[in-house]
Design a protein around this motif. Structure first.
Motif, PDB file in Angstrom:
ATOM      1  N   GLN A 225     -57.037   4.874  -7.783  1.00 44.89           N
ATOM      2  CA  GLN A 225     -57.488   5.256  -6.572  1.00 44.89           C
ATOM      3  C   GLN A 225     -55.545   4.592  -6.062  1.00 44.89           C
ATOM      4  N   VAL A 226     -55.453   3.314  -6.178  1.00 44.12           N
ATOM      5  CA  VAL A 226     -55.397   2.259  -5.871  1.00 44.12           C
ATOM      6  C   VAL A 226     -53.442   2.840  -6.263  1.00 44.12           C
ATOM      7  N   ALA A 227     -53.682   2.828  -7.105  1.00 39.92           N
ATOM      8  CA  ALA A 227     -52.410   3.200  -8.050  1.00 39.92           C
ATOM      9  C   ALA A 227     -51.767   4.751  -7.923  1.00 39.92           C
ATOM     10  N   MET A 228     -52.427   6.170  -7.176  1.00 36.58           N
ATOM     11  CA  MET A 228     -51.940   6.635  -6.310  1.00 36.58           C
ATOM     12  C   MET A 228     -51.884   6.634  -5.150  1.00 36.58           C
ATOM     13  N   SER A 229     -52.196   5.325  -4.755  1.00 39.61           N
ATOM     14  CA  SER A 229     -52.234   5.621  -3.324  1.00 39.61           C
ATOM     15  C   SER A 229     -50.978   4.993  -3.273  1.00 39.61           C
ATOM     16  N   LEU A 230     -50.759   4.680  -4.358  1.00 33.89           N
ATOM     17  CA  LEU A 230     -48.624   3.383  -4.050  1.00 33.89           C
ATOM     18  C   LEU A 230     -48.079   4.513  -4.199  1.00 33.89           C
ATOM     19  N   LEU A 231     -48.053   5.533  -5.104  1.00 34.02           N
ATOM     20  CA  LEU A 231     -47.027   6.542  -5.151  1.00 34.02           C
ATOM     21  C   LEU A 231     -47.196   7.781  -4.594  1.00 34.02           C
ATOM     22  N   GLY A 232     -47.840   7.533  -3.001  1.00 31.96           N
ATOM     23  CA  GLY A 232     -48.004   8.741  -2.060  1.00 31.96           C
ATOM     24  C   GLY A 232     -46.912   7.671  -1.100  1.00 31.96           C
ATOM     25  N   PHE A 233     -46.620   5.913  -1.603  1.00 39.73           N
ATOM     26  CA  PHE A 233     -45.860   5.487  -0.605  1.00 39.73           C
ATOM     27  C   PHE A 233     -44.544   5.567  -1.016  1.00 39.73           C
ATOM     28  N   GLU A 234     -44.414   6.019  -1.823  1.00 36.21           N
ATOM     29  CA  GLU A 234     -42.775   5.786  -2.751  1.00 36.21           C
ATOM     30  C   GLU A 234     -41.793   7.462  -2.133  1.00 36.21           C
ATOM     31  N   ARG A 235     -41.948   8.454  -2.132  1.00 37.64           N
ATOM     32  CA  ARG A 235     -41.443   8.900  -1.377  1.00 37.64           C
ATOM     33  C   ARG A 235     -41.755   9.867   0.443  1.00 37.64           C
ATOM     34  N   GLY A 236     -41.268   8.781   1.206  1.00 33.75           N
ATOM     35  CA  GLY A 236     -41.564   8.495   2.220  1.00 33.75           C
ATOM     36  C   GLY A 236     -39.933   8.413   2.968  1.00 33.75           C
ATOM     37  N   VAL A 237     -39.585   7.319   3.679  1.00 31.65           N
ATOM     38  CA  VAL A 237     -38.667   7.543   4.878  1.00 31.65           C
ATOM     39  C   VAL A 237     -37.477   7.182   3.402  1.00 31.65           C
ATOM     40  N   SER A 238     -37.432   6.678   2.451  1.00 39.44           N
ATOM     41  CA  SER A 238     -36.813   6.372   1.084  1.00 39.44           C
ATOM     42  C   SER A 238     -35.961   7.615   0.842  1.00 39.44           C
ATOM     43  N   THR A 239     -37.199   8.994   0.410  1.00 42.93           N
ATOM     44  CA  THR A 239     -36.103  10.361   0.324  1.00 42.93           C
ATOM     45  C   THR A 239     -34.684  10.232   1.178  1.00 42.93           C
ATOM     46  N   LEU A 240     -35.007  10.012   2.902  1.00 41.34           N
ATOM     47  CA  LEU A 240     -33.809  10.073   3.069  1.00 41.34           C
ATOM     48  C   LEU A 240     -32.764   9.593   3.717  1.00 41.34           C
ATOM     49  N   ALA A 241     -32.875   7.955   3.239  1.00 39.62           N
ATOM     50  CA  ALA A 241     -31.480   7.614   2.776  1.00 39.62           C
ATOM     51  C   ALA A 241     -30.998   7.999   0.974  1.00 39.62           C
ATOM     52  N   GLN A 242     -32.044   8.373   0.455  1.00 40.07           N
ATOM     53  CA  GLN A 242     -31.585   8.534  -0.582  1.00 40.07           C
ATOM     54  C   GLN A 242     -30.831  10.494  -0.578  1.00 40.07           C
ATOM     55  N   GLN A 243     -31.381  11.021   0.387  1.00 39.93           N
ATOM     56  CA  GLN A 243     -29.479  12.276   0.624  1.00 39.93           C
ATOM     57  C   GLN A 243     -28.799  11.904   0.998  1.00 39.93           C
ATOM     58  N   ILE A 244     -28.537  10.709   1.763  1.00 40.73           N
ATOM     59  CA  ILE A 244     -27.268   9.727   2.372  1.00 40.73           C
ATOM     60  C   ILE A 244     -26.777   9.456   1.055  1.00 40.73           C
ATOM     61  N   GLY A 245     -27.004   9.314   0.013  1.00 41.17           N
ATOM     62  CA  GLY A 245     -26.270   8.919  -1.681  1.00 41.17           C
ATOM     63  C   GLY A 245     -25.441  10.961  -1.528  1.00 41.17           C
ATOM     64  N   PHE A 246     -26.434  11.522  -2.243  1.00 37.10           N
ATOM     65  CA  PHE A 246     -26.568  12.481  -2.404  1.00 37.10           C
ATOM     66  C   PHE A 246     -25.473  13.453  -1.408  1.00 37.10           C
TER      67      PHE A 246
END
Length: 380
Positions: A225-246
């Protein structure tokens, strides 16, 4: 959600832009840079917890910070695993003692983290892990192997998903352990050389490594349960920063197409326009789902979209370069490996985009089972 710069947000954007312009030159080494960011209060934006040295800002300003950071040319963060993954997980599932011990040094940039999830034979299928942790007089003794562990060679700590109940299978009997990396003879970190010639990832071997019982997050046996919760945080605001790099990579591909004359090919022009349009669509989709707990499939959809998009961009980069794309430097030696140019690196590194972070097959299964409610896949 709507994101636009009102007067206060614009002032914040200008503050961020000015600070980065003044301080990026100080980023001589990545670890020291984390401490510079921490001292200025830029680590842990929006954690929502008081007393840990971070600024409390809303999600809109988190987006502003991520975008301006990506545009500034500042180095890739070495503290993002602790800040973006572990810290929100501790806030959601950790004890008061765990928060007090681990959040402040993450916020100050003094302690770096890595993620001990994937194993040989249990990468995207995380429930198949075999690393074991046995409790002995208040200390867990960990034995097993993790792989594709980003930044393990620099990290002070690792959060490790391990099997703590003998005979348990799949999602049951797992625990989420916080493990110090400075254990000579008990933890062995070995870099993995990639096609790009670089070594961002590592193998990590645990041979009786210690973790304190009070450093189990969420309680023993609740690791899944904790591990799945963490994966939910993995793709948040950082996705938008990643797209700037793209977007920066796409601009480089367009410039190359113009320089080589490839842009005169109508098929190439169509592909370039399609990449641009899809990137804009990904941005709006990310903004639409940001901060929405109701859209359970959003992280998996986002991963499917950007993984294959990035691979197509790498393929297009090689196409517009022409035959020169296949030629590398001729003066490299085993002691001084070759260095790729930016577009060659993009092509080779992006081959893994549909595998790491959860393969495309796993993301489709998550969407099918957890969002669409289709029958679950049979497990061996």
């Amino acid at each position: 959600m709507e994101f636009g710069d009102g007067s206060e947000d614009l002032a914040f954007r200008l503050e961020v832009r000015g600070w980065l312009a003044e301080h990026v030159a100080l980023a001589r080494d990545r670890r020291g840079w984390e401490r510079v960011l921490g001292a200025a209060g830029w680590v842990g934006l929006g954690w929502g917890e008081e007393g840990y040295g971070n600024r409390r800002v809303g999600i809109g300003r988190q987006v502003v910070w991520a975008e301006e950071y990506a545009r500034s040319g500042a180095p890739a963060r070495s503290g993002h695993i602790g800040e973006k993954l572990l810290a929100p997980t501790l806030i959601a599932h950790g004890s008061a003692e765990q928060k007090a011990r681990f959040l402040p040094p993450i916020a100050s940039g003094d302690e770096l983290w890595c993620q001990g999830y994937s194993e040989p034979g249990a990468g995207s299928d995380l429930a198949g892990i075999r690393t074991e942790a046995v409790l002995d007089a208040g200390t867990y003794r960990i034995s097993g192997q993790k792989i594709w562990t980003s930044l393990a060679h620099e990290a002070d700590w690792c959060f490790v998903l391990a099997r703590t109940e003998v005979g348990s299978r799949r999602h049951r009997g797992l625990s989420f352990l916080l493990v110090p990396m400075d254990q000579p003879g008990r933890i062995d970190v070995r870099p993995i050389r990639q096609m790009t010639g670089t070594s961002e990832f590592n193998e990590v071997f645990f041979d009786g490594a210690h973790a304190r019982a009070e450093h189990v997050v969420g309680g023993a046996g609740n690791g899944w349960q904790v591990a799945m919760s963490l994966l939910g945080f993995e793709r948040g605001v950082s996705t938008l920063a990643q797209q700037i790099g793209f977007a920066q990579e796409l601009s480089r591909v367009v410039e190359t197409a113009v320089a080589t004359g490839a842009v005169d090919d109508p098929v190439v022009r169509d592909l370039l326009v399609r990449q641009w349009a899809e990137l804009r669509t990904m941005r709006w989709n990310a903004l639409r789902t940001l901060g929405s707990a109701a859209d359970r499939g959003a992280p998996s959809v986002a991963k499917l979209l950007w993984g294959r998009w990035h691979q197509r961009l790498g393929e297009l980069a090689m196409r517009v370069r022409g035959a020169d794309a296949a030629v590398g430097p001729t003066d490299w030696t085993p002691e001084a490996p070759y260095e790729l140019d930016a577009l060659q690196h993009l092509f080779l590194f992006s081959r893994a985009d549909t595998i790491y972070g959860g393969s495309d097959e796993i993301q489709r299964t998550i969407i099918a089972e957890r969002v669409l409610g289709l029958p679950r896949e049979a497990k061996g």
